[in-house]
Design a protein around this motif. Structure first.
Motif: not given
Length: 147
Positions: A18-34
């Protein structure tokens, strides 16, 4: 009361997956959120862009000794550590360090529209330190404590 068993990962292999999947998604989406946060911050003074706090936010802030100054500091200087979409809104989680002791705080905000954001809750991630890495900016355990 939380038992000591909930303070350790119950299934390290599943959490790793779950962490690997989560990190993959968050690496993409956190930049959008920022980027969204930076744009919202830049426009807050125009009178059209507002951030409100819901009842749950006020209740939890009071219970957890999170002041309005703490909230404003995280809103001003914090950064996006998670971005999620739900049926009602896109949400972001901000991390900031406040006070003389640099207490970490997470603030969850629903982006209801481009002009209206709502603070939903705030907490000190040290209260569930086992879920987070040392800097409290990445989730490391995805176990459900109610299981």
């Amino acid at each position: 009361m939380i038992s000591i068993e909930t303070l350790v990962c119950k299934d390290e292999e599943e959490c790793q997956r779950k962490r690997e999947r989560w990190e993959h998604l968050q690496n993409r989406f956190c930049a959008i959120g920022q980027r969204e946060l930076d744009m919202f911050r830049a426009r807050m003074g125009d009178g059209k862009h507002k951030i409100l706090c819901d009842k749950h936010f006020y209740k939890r802030s009071f219970e957890r000794s999170i002041s309005e100054a703490d909230f404003k500091e995280v809103l001003k200087c914090g950064w996006v550590v998670e971005r999620n979409k739900t049926a009602k809104a896109t949400s972001i989680m901000l991390l900031g360090y406040v006070g003389r002791n640099y207490r970490p705080l997470h603030i969850v905000i629903d982006m209801v529209s481009e002009n209206l954001w709502v603070a939903v809750t705030a907490y000190n991630p040290q209260s569930h330190a086992w879920k987070w890495n040392e800097g409290f900016d990445k989730r490391v355990c995805f176990c459900n404590p109610d299981d």
